[in-house]
Design a protein around this motif. Structure first.
Motif, short mmCIF file in Angstrom:
data_model
loop_
_atom_site.label_atom_id
_atom_site.label_comp_id
_atom_site.label_asym_id
_atom_site.label_seq_id
_atom_site.Cartn_x
_atom_site.Cartn_y
_atom_site.Cartn_z
N HIS A 63 8.68 48.94 36.06
CA HIS A 63 9.59 49.54 37.05
C HIS A 63 9.13 50.95 37.41
CE1 HIS A 63 13.16 50.69 39.22
NE2 HIS A 63 13.39 51.68 38.37
N GLY B 201 7.30 56.37 28.43
CA GLY B 201 7.66 54.95 28.48
C GLY B 201 8.12 54.54 29.86
N HIS B 202 8.88 55.42 30.51
CA HIS B 202 9.37 55.12 31.86
C HIS B 202 8.23 55.07 32.87
CE1 HIS B 202 11.84 55.06 35.45
NE2 HIS B 202 11.16 56.12 35.87
N THR C 55 10.41 59.12 26.04
CA THR C 55 11.16 58.34 27.03
C THR C 55 10.49 58.43 28.40
OG1 THR C 55 13.21 58.77 25.83
CG2 THR C 55 13.43 58.04 28.11
N SER D 200 6.12 51.92 32.44
CA SER D 200 6.81 50.64 32.49
C SER D 200 6.56 50.00 33.86
CB SER D 200 8.31 50.83 32.27
OG SER D 200 8.90 51.46 33.40
#
Length: 166
Positions: free
Chosen positions: A36, A30-31, A27, A34
Motif C-alpha cells: 500500500h 514498514g509503511h 513503523t 508495504s
C-alpha cells in the motif's frame, strides 16, 4: 513552559522519547515498503493532484535531505528543543535504515558475518562467504535507493511537507 526536572527523571523521559521515535521509524519504514505504501508513493510521484492532496492531509511520506533540512530549519525557528528533537529523529532513522539487511548498508555486512559464524560452528573450519555473489542484488538495491531519494527530492521541492511546528 517546561517544568524543571531532576536528572534521573529527565533521563527516563529521554528514554521514552527515544523509544517512541524508534517505534515511529520502524513503523515508517514498514509503511513505505508495504504494498500500500509503495502504491501511494507511486501515485504521489506520478500524479501532482494526489501529491498536493496528500500534503494537505498530512499523509506521511519519505523525505529527502531537502525535506530534512527544511524540518531542521522549522525546528530551529520553533526553538532549540524542537531542533534537538528533529536531529534526534534524523539520527535514529538513519541508524535504523543503515541496519537494513542489504549489502551496501552495515546491516548487510552484519548478516554476512552472522551467516559466516553459523556456518563455522559445529567443529568446521572457518567459513568465509563470497560476498561478491551478492553484487547484483546490491546494485539493484542501490538503484532502488537512488530512485527513492530522487523522487523524494522531487516531492520535497514540488510539494513540501507541512510545518509540524507551526
Amino acid at each position: 513552559m517546561a517544568v524543571p526536572e531532576n536528572p534521573f527523571g529527565a533521563l527516563g523521559g529521554a528514554g521514552v522519547v527515544v523509544g517512541q521515535t524508534t517505534d515511529l521509524a520502524f513503523t515508517g519504514l514498514g509503511h513505505v515498503f508495504s504494498p500500500h505504501g509503495i502504491a501511494t508513493y507511486y501515485d504521489e510521484v506520478t500524479n501532482s493532484a494526489t501529491a498536493a492532496a496528500d500534503q494537505r492531509n498530512n499523509t506521511p511520506r519519505p523525505e529527502s535531505i531537502i525535506g530534512a533540512a527544511r524540518a531542521a530549519e522549522q525546528g530551529a525557528e520553533a526553538g532549540a528543543g524542537s531542533l534537538i528533537e528533529v536531529l534526534i529523529a534524523l539520527n535514529i532513522f538513519i541508524g535504523i535504515a543503515n541496519m537494513l539487511p542489504m549489502l551496501p548498508l552495515d546491516g548487510g555486512h552484519v548478516v554476512i558475518a552472522i551467516y559466516e559464524r553459523i556456518r563455522t560452528r559445529r567443529g568446521r573450519p572457518y567459513y568465509q562467504a563470497d560476498a561478491a555473489k551478492l553484487i547484483p542484488v546490491a546494485y539493484a538495491f542501490i538503484g532502488l535507493l537512488l530512485l527513492l531519494v530522487t523522487s523524494a527530492a522531487y516531492l520535497d521541492i514540488t510539494h513540501p511537507v507541512a510545518n509540524p511546528f507551526g
